[in-house]
Design a protein around this motif. Sequence first.
Motif, PDB file in Angstrom:
ATOM      1  N   LEU A 139       5.540   4.915  97.845  1.00  0.00           N
ATOM      2  CA  LEU A 139       5.957   3.492  98.786  1.00  0.00           C
ATOM      3  C   LEU A 139       7.143   2.993  98.236  1.00  0.00           C
ATOM      4  N   ARG A 140       7.549   3.107  97.145  1.00  0.00           N
ATOM      5  CA  ARG A 140       9.007   3.054  96.644  1.00  0.00           C
ATOM      6  C   ARG A 140      10.014   3.962  97.382  1.00  0.00           C
ATOM      7  N   ARG A 141       9.501   5.255  97.273  1.00  0.00           N
ATOM      8  CA  ARG A 141      10.681   6.329  97.506  1.00  0.00           C
ATOM      9  C   ARG A 141      10.634   6.115  98.995  1.00  0.00           C
ATOM     10  N   THR A 142       9.548   5.704  99.804  1.00  0.00           N
ATOM     11  CA  THR A 142       9.533   5.710 101.385  1.00  0.00           C
ATOM     12  C   THR A 142      10.529   4.700 101.622  1.00  0.00           C
ATOM     13  N   ARG A 143      10.382   3.651 101.281  1.00  0.00           N
ATOM     14  CA  ARG A 143      11.358   2.398 101.595  1.00  0.00           C
ATOM     15  C   ARG A 143      12.802   2.732 101.359  1.00  0.00           C
ATOM     16  N   LEU A 144      12.929   3.432 100.137  1.00  0.00           N
ATOM     17  CA  LEU A 144      14.281   3.743  99.722  1.00  0.00           C
ATOM     18  C   LEU A 144      14.818   4.857 100.825  1.00  0.00           C
ATOM     19  N   ALA A 145      14.020   5.510 101.109  1.00  0.00           N
ATOM     20  CA  ALA A 145      14.654   6.728 102.119  1.00  0.00           C
ATOM     21  C   ALA A 145      14.908   6.051 103.513  1.00  0.00           C
ATOM     22  N   LEU A 146      14.010   5.326 103.946  1.00  0.00           N
ATOM     23  CA  LEU A 146      14.276   4.476 105.210  1.00  0.00           C
ATOM     24  C   LEU A 146      15.443   3.516 104.948  1.00  0.00           C
ATOM     25  N   ARG A 147      15.807   2.956 103.976  1.00  0.00           N
ATOM     26  CA  ARG A 147      16.759   2.241 103.723  1.00  0.00           C
ATOM     27  C   ARG A 147      18.288   3.257 103.891  1.00  0.00           C
ATOM     28  N   LEU A 148      18.012   4.350 103.242  1.00  0.00           N
ATOM     29  CA  LEU A 148      19.160   5.350 103.222  1.00  0.00           C
ATOM     30  C   LEU A 148      19.439   6.051 104.766  1.00  0.00           C
ATOM     31  N   GLU A 149      18.332   6.135 105.407  1.00  0.00           N
ATOM     32  CA  GLU A 149      18.588   6.341 106.871  1.00  0.00           C
ATOM     33  C   GLU A 149      19.337   5.451 107.670  1.00  0.00           C
ATOM     34  N   ARG A 150      18.688   4.176 107.509  1.00  0.00           N
ATOM     35  CA  ARG A 150      19.232   3.038 108.102  1.00  0.00           C
ATOM     36  C   ARG A 150      20.810   2.618 107.764  1.00  0.00           C
ATOM     37  N   ASP A 151      20.825   2.471 106.594  1.00  0.00           N
ATOM     38  CA  ASP A 151      22.178   1.799 106.016  1.00  0.00           C
ATOM     39  C   ASP A 151      23.254   2.661 106.141  1.00  0.00           C
ATOM     40  N   LEU A 152      22.957   3.936 105.808  1.00  0.00           N
ATOM     41  CA  LEU A 152      24.136   4.862 105.726  1.00  0.00           C
ATOM     42  C   LEU A 152      24.060   5.953 106.745  1.00  0.00           C
ATOM     43  N   GLU A 153      23.075   5.678 107.801  1.00  0.00           N
ATOM     44  CA  GLU A 153      23.032   6.676 109.025  1.00  0.00           C
ATOM     45  C   GLU A 153      22.630   8.236 108.822  1.00  0.00           C
ATOM     46  N   LEU A 154      21.903   8.366 107.522  1.00  0.00           N
ATOM     47  CA  LEU A 154      21.663   9.670 107.059  1.00  0.00           C
ATOM     48  C   LEU A 154      20.406  10.368 108.003  1.00  0.00           C
ATOM     49  N   LYS A 155      20.571  11.697 108.172  1.00  0.00           N
ATOM     50  CA  LYS A 155      19.583  12.495 108.836  1.00  0.00           C
ATOM     51  C   LYS A 155      18.451  12.772 107.730  1.00  0.00           C
ATOM     52  N   LEU A 156      17.631  13.561 107.722  1.00  0.00           N
ATOM     53  CA  LEU A 156      16.466  13.706 107.166  1.00  0.00           C
ATOM     54  C   LEU A 156      16.968  14.489 105.754  1.00  0.00           C
ATOM     55  N   ALA A 157      17.784  15.440 106.064  1.00  0.00           N
ATOM     56  CA  ALA A 157      18.126  16.354 105.090  1.00  0.00           C
ATOM     57  C   ALA A 157      19.219  15.737 104.256  1.00  0.00           C
ATOM     58  N   GLY A 158      19.952  14.730 104.598  1.00  0.00           N
ATOM     59  CA  GLY A 158      21.022  13.799 103.711  1.00  0.00           C
ATOM     60  C   GLY A 158      20.023  12.984 103.182  1.00  0.00           C
ATOM     61  N   VAL A 159      18.912  12.312 103.571  1.00  0.00           N
ATOM     62  CA  VAL A 159      18.193  11.413 102.730  1.00  0.00           C
ATOM     63  C   VAL A 159      17.482  12.182 101.388  1.00  0.00           C
ATOM     64  N   ALA A 160      17.047  13.300 101.762  1.00  0.00           N
ATOM     65  CA  ALA A 160      16.606  14.220 100.608  1.00  0.00           C
ATOM     66  C   ALA A 160      17.415  14.733  99.633  1.00  0.00           C
ATOM     67  N   LEU A 161      18.752  14.926 100.021  1.00  0.00           N
ATOM     68  CA  LEU A 161      19.649  15.471  99.024  1.00  0.00           C
ATOM     69  C   LEU A 161      20.133  13.857  98.265  1.00  0.00           C
ATOM     70  N   ALA A 162      20.294  12.845  99.071  1.00  0.00           N
ATOM     71  CA  ALA A 162      20.708  11.537  98.271  1.00  0.00           C
ATOM     72  C   ALA A 162      19.695  11.186  97.119  1.00  0.00           C
ATOM     73  N   LEU A 163      18.331  11.469  97.639  1.00  0.00           N
ATOM     74  CA  LEU A 163      17.354  11.103  96.774  1.00  0.00           C
ATOM     75  C   LEU A 163      17.332  12.094  95.354  1.00  0.00           C
ATOM     76  N   GLU A 164      17.607  13.043  95.746  1.00  0.00           N
ATOM     77  CA  GLU A 164      17.607  14.421  94.685  1.00  0.00           C
ATOM     78  C   GLU A 164      18.860  13.877  93.854  1.00  0.00           C
ATOM     79  N   LEU A 165      19.995  13.597  94.310  1.00  0.00           N
ATOM     80  CA  LEU A 165      21.309  13.350  93.493  1.00  0.00           C
ATOM     81  C   LEU A 165      20.889  11.821  92.696  1.00  0.00           C
ATOM     82  N   MET A 166      20.137  11.026  93.488  1.00  0.00           N
ATOM     83  CA  MET A 166      20.004   9.747  92.471  1.00  0.00           C
ATOM     84  C   MET A 166      19.119   9.881  91.364  1.00  0.00           C
ATOM     85  N   GLU A 167      17.943  10.590  91.540  1.00  0.00           N
ATOM     86  CA  GLU A 167      17.239  11.152  90.542  1.00  0.00           C
ATOM     87  C   GLU A 167      17.658  11.666  89.513  1.00  0.00           C
ATOM     88  N   GLU A 168      18.603  12.699  89.702  1.00  0.00           N
ATOM     89  CA  GLU A 168      19.184  13.469  88.817  1.00  0.00           C
ATOM     90  C   GLU A 168      20.503  12.373  87.907  1.00  0.00           C
TER      91      GLU A 168
END
Length: 104
Positions: free
Chosen positions: A62-91
């Motif tokens: 739930l937390r990850r989904t909400r963060l992914a949706l914020r990345l999509e909306r606020d940074l206008e990222l596509k799905l691949a960009g969201v996946a990469l951003a989340l991976e980098l944030m975790e790293e």
Amino acid sequence: MSSSEDQALPGAIFEESALLTVRDLSRMCAVDERHIVEFVEEGVLSVIEITATEWYFTGAALRRTRLALRLERDLELKLAGVALALELMEELEALRRAHRRNVK
């Protein structure tokens, strides 16, 4: 204190060990179920259990989904960009934890 400071913030405590379905996540995040499926297909979310009729996620999704949706909306990222951003944030968070352990 002003009246705006006295007001409680809306929110909910959610058990991260709870199991959620695609329908649960889509309802809680106010997105179409297809969007949750796309997150799984792109690797943004991981299914922890699959039955014949349903996918299940942990409460942490739930937390990850909400963060992914914020990345999509606020940074206008596509799905691949969201996946990469989340991976980098975790790293980055893992590196910070390791650094804190080494500093002590």
